[in-house]
Design an enzyme around this catalytic site. Structure first.
Site, PDB file in Angstrom:
ATOM      1  N   LYS A   9       1.309   5.192  -1.623  1.00  0.00           N
ATOM      2  CA  LYS A   9      -0.034   4.341  -2.268  1.00  0.00           C
ATOM      3  C   LYS A   9      -1.350   4.595  -1.436  1.00  0.00           C
ATOM      4  O   LYS A   9      -1.205   5.141  -0.472  1.00  0.00           O
ATOM      5  CB  LYS A   9       0.396   2.903  -2.527  1.00  0.00           C
ATOM      6  CG  LYS A   9       1.704   2.840  -3.203  1.00  0.00           C
ATOM      7  CD  LYS A   9       2.104   1.276  -3.262  1.00  0.00           C
ATOM      8  CE  LYS A   9       3.164   1.006  -4.294  1.00  0.00           C
ATOM      9  NZ  LYS A   9       3.690  -0.570  -4.261  1.00  0.00           N
ATOM     10  N   TYR A  49       3.366   1.181 -14.285  1.00  0.00           N
ATOM     11  CA  TYR A  49       3.719  -0.237 -14.177  1.00  0.00           C
ATOM     12  C   TYR A  49       3.941  -1.078 -15.552  1.00  0.00           C
ATOM     13  O   TYR A  49       3.551  -2.398 -15.342  1.00  0.00           O
ATOM     14  CB  TYR A  49       2.770  -0.899 -13.090  1.00  0.00           C
ATOM     15  CG  TYR A  49       3.100  -0.323 -11.903  1.00  0.00           C
ATOM     16  CD1 TYR A  49       4.403  -0.765 -11.166  1.00  0.00           C
ATOM     17  CD2 TYR A  49       1.902   0.072 -10.892  1.00  0.00           C
ATOM     18  CE1 TYR A  49       4.458  -0.281  -9.938  1.00  0.00           C
ATOM     19  CE2 TYR A  49       2.375   0.485  -9.510  1.00  0.00           C
ATOM     20  CZ  TYR A  49       3.337   0.129  -8.785  1.00  0.00           C
ATOM     21  OH  TYR A  49       3.537   0.701  -7.754  1.00  0.00           O
ATOM     22  N   ASN A 112       2.048  -2.540   0.286  1.00  0.00           N
ATOM     23  CA  ASN A 112       3.177  -2.082   0.863  1.00  0.00           C
ATOM     24  C   ASN A 112       3.435  -0.651   0.913  1.00  0.00           C
ATOM     25  O   ASN A 112       4.693  -0.061   0.879  1.00  0.00           O
ATOM     26  CB  ASN A 112       4.370  -2.895   0.040  1.00  0.00           C
ATOM     27  CG  ASN A 112       4.481  -2.477  -1.384  1.00  0.00           C
ATOM     28  OD1 ASN A 112       3.474  -1.687  -1.906  1.00  0.00           O
ATOM     29  ND2 ASN A 112       5.456  -3.028  -1.919  1.00  0.00           N
ATOM     30  N   HIS A 115       5.923   3.469  -2.910  1.00  0.00           N
ATOM     31  CA  HIS A 115       6.713   3.122  -4.304  1.00  0.00           C
ATOM     32  C   HIS A 115       7.924   4.087  -4.208  1.00  0.00           C
ATOM     33  O   HIS A 115       7.990   5.358  -3.794  1.00  0.00           O
ATOM     34  CB  HIS A 115       6.149   3.530  -5.496  1.00  0.00           C
ATOM     35  CG  HIS A 115       6.937   3.618  -6.712  1.00  0.00           C
ATOM     36  ND1 HIS A 115       7.271   2.374  -7.306  1.00  0.00           N
ATOM     37  CD2 HIS A 115       7.387   4.751  -7.467  1.00  0.00           C
ATOM     38  CE1 HIS A 115       8.048   2.895  -8.342  1.00  0.00           C
ATOM     39  NE2 HIS A 115       8.236   4.064  -8.433  1.00  0.00           N
ATOM     40  N   GLU A 126       9.722   8.215 -14.501  1.00  0.00           N
ATOM     41  CA  GLU A 126       8.572   8.429 -13.750  1.00  0.00           C
ATOM     42  C   GLU A 126       8.259   9.849 -13.328  1.00  0.00           C
ATOM     43  O   GLU A 126       7.253  10.409 -13.316  1.00  0.00           O
ATOM     44  CB  GLU A 126       8.840   7.640 -12.367  1.00  0.00           C
ATOM     45  CG  GLU A 126       8.775   6.000 -12.661  1.00  0.00           C
ATOM     46  CD  GLU A 126       9.418   5.206 -11.467  1.00  0.00           C
ATOM     47  OE1 GLU A 126       9.750   5.704 -10.453  1.00  0.00           O
ATOM     48  OE2 GLU A 126       9.688   3.843 -11.865  1.00  0.00           O
TER      49      GLU A 126
HETATM   50  P1  GTP Z   1       7.725  -0.404  -6.059  1.00  0.00           P
HETATM   51  O1  GTP Z   1       8.717   0.699  -5.386  1.00  0.00           O
HETATM   52  O2  GTP Z   1       6.421  -0.328  -5.649  1.00  0.00           O
HETATM   53  O3  GTP Z   1       7.910  -0.235  -7.559  1.00  0.00           O
HETATM   54  O4  GTP Z   1       8.074  -1.729  -5.725  1.00  0.00           O
HETATM   55  P2  GTP Z   1       9.336  -2.584  -6.052  1.00  0.00           P
HETATM   56  O5  GTP Z   1      10.280  -1.787  -7.114  1.00  0.00           O
HETATM   57  O6  GTP Z   1      10.048  -3.059  -4.887  1.00  0.00           O
HETATM   58  O7  GTP Z   1       8.613  -3.723  -6.591  1.00  0.00           O
HETATM   59  P3  GTP Z   1       8.286  -4.092  -8.202  1.00  0.00           P
HETATM   60  O8  GTP Z   1       8.561  -3.059  -8.939  1.00  0.00           O
HETATM   61  O9  GTP Z   1       8.715  -5.333  -8.755  1.00  0.00           O
HETATM   62  O10 GTP Z   1       6.705  -4.141  -8.031  1.00  0.00           O
HETATM   63  C1  GTP Z   1       5.768  -3.323  -7.964  1.00  0.00           C
HETATM   64  C2  GTP Z   1       4.679  -3.400  -6.950  1.00  0.00           C
HETATM   65  O11 GTP Z   1       4.038  -4.475  -7.359  1.00  0.00           O
HETATM   66  C3  GTP Z   1       5.273  -3.752  -5.406  1.00  0.00           C
HETATM   67  O12 GTP Z   1       5.556  -2.631  -4.788  1.00  0.00           O
HETATM   68  C4  GTP Z   1       3.937  -4.514  -4.970  1.00  0.00           C
HETATM   69  O13 GTP Z   1       2.980  -3.379  -4.604  1.00  0.00           O
HETATM   70  C5  GTP Z   1       3.342  -5.269  -6.352  1.00  0.00           C
HETATM   71  N1  GTP Z   1       3.974  -6.547  -6.383  1.00  0.00           N
HETATM   72  C6  GTP Z   1       5.307  -6.829  -6.767  1.00  0.00           C
HETATM   73  N2  GTP Z   1       5.387  -8.233  -6.603  1.00  0.00           N
HETATM   74  C7  GTP Z   1       4.111  -8.617  -6.089  1.00  0.00           C
HETATM   75  C8  GTP Z   1       3.549 -10.006  -6.006  1.00  0.00           C
HETATM   76  O14 GTP Z   1       4.213 -11.294  -6.059  1.00  0.00           O
HETATM   77  N3  GTP Z   1       2.539  -9.924  -5.386  1.00  0.00           N
HETATM   78  C9  GTP Z   1       1.684  -9.004  -5.216  1.00  0.00           C
HETATM   79  N4  GTP Z   1       0.404  -9.169  -4.787  1.00  0.00           N
HETATM   80  N5  GTP Z   1       1.977  -7.931  -5.353  1.00  0.00           N
HETATM   81  C10 GTP Z   1       3.238  -7.731  -6.124  1.00  0.00           C
HETATM   82 MG    MG Z   2       9.463  -1.093  -8.826  1.00  0.00          MG
END
Ligand code: GTP
Ligand code: MG
Length: 148
Positions: A9, A49, A112, A115, A126
């Protein structure tokens, strides 16, 4: 082999952690079959997303993801979707163990670093989204040293 979509990212690119993240996938034995530095459009991010579009953090997520270039990658290997997410760590970096990328290098869920696809099916979606011109599959001489 299975394939997964991994993305560094904008914070990871800006902090100079691209090499570190690539190194961990290389060290493990996975094979790089796609790599590109690009400035993502709002359109591609909204598609990527789309499942999160109703979440309260979605606008902030878009602002974060569009803030700079990302490194889009495809890695190939046995179990790479699940194992890739183990290498990344938990979504919330504070819950990620040391030894994982997020456990070692970041703090906030909204910063974080990286991805990773969460299923084989989503990985293929993707990959098609981020690599519409295809990948660079190639034979590896070391294959027999990695797999039984
Ligand atoms: P990715 O590998 O990035 O897809 O992460 P993930 O699969 O572990 O989590 P998810 O797909 O649910 O969320 C995608 C991204 O959205 C996360 O990596 C975070 O950067 C962001 N995100 C998810 N939950 C939160 C939240 O509660 N608050 C905030 N600020 N960002 C969030
Ligand atoms: Mg995810």
């Amino acid at each position: 082999h299975e394939r997964t979509y991994i993305m560094v990212k904008p914070d990871g690119v800006e902090r100079g952690l691209v090499g570190e993240i690539i190194k961990r996938f290389e060290n493990k034995g996975f094979q790089l079959v796609g790599l590109q530095l690009l400035s993502p459009t709002r359109k591609i991010l909204e598609k990527h997303y789309e499942d999160l579009s109703s979440k309260p953090f979605f606008p902030g997520l878009m602002k974060y993801m569009i803030s700079g270039p990302v490194v889009a990658m495809v890695w190939s290997g046995k179990g790479v979707v699940k194992s890739g997410r183990v290498l990344l760590g938990e979504t919330n970096p504070l819950a990620s163990l040391p030894g994982t990328i997020r456990g070692d290098f970041c703090i906030d869920v909204g910063r974080n670093l990286c991805h990773g696809s969460d299923s084989v099916e989503n990985a293929e979606k993707e990959i098609a989204l981020w690599f519409p011109h295809g990948l660079v599959p190639h034979e590896r001489v070391i294959e027999k040293l990695i797999y039984e």
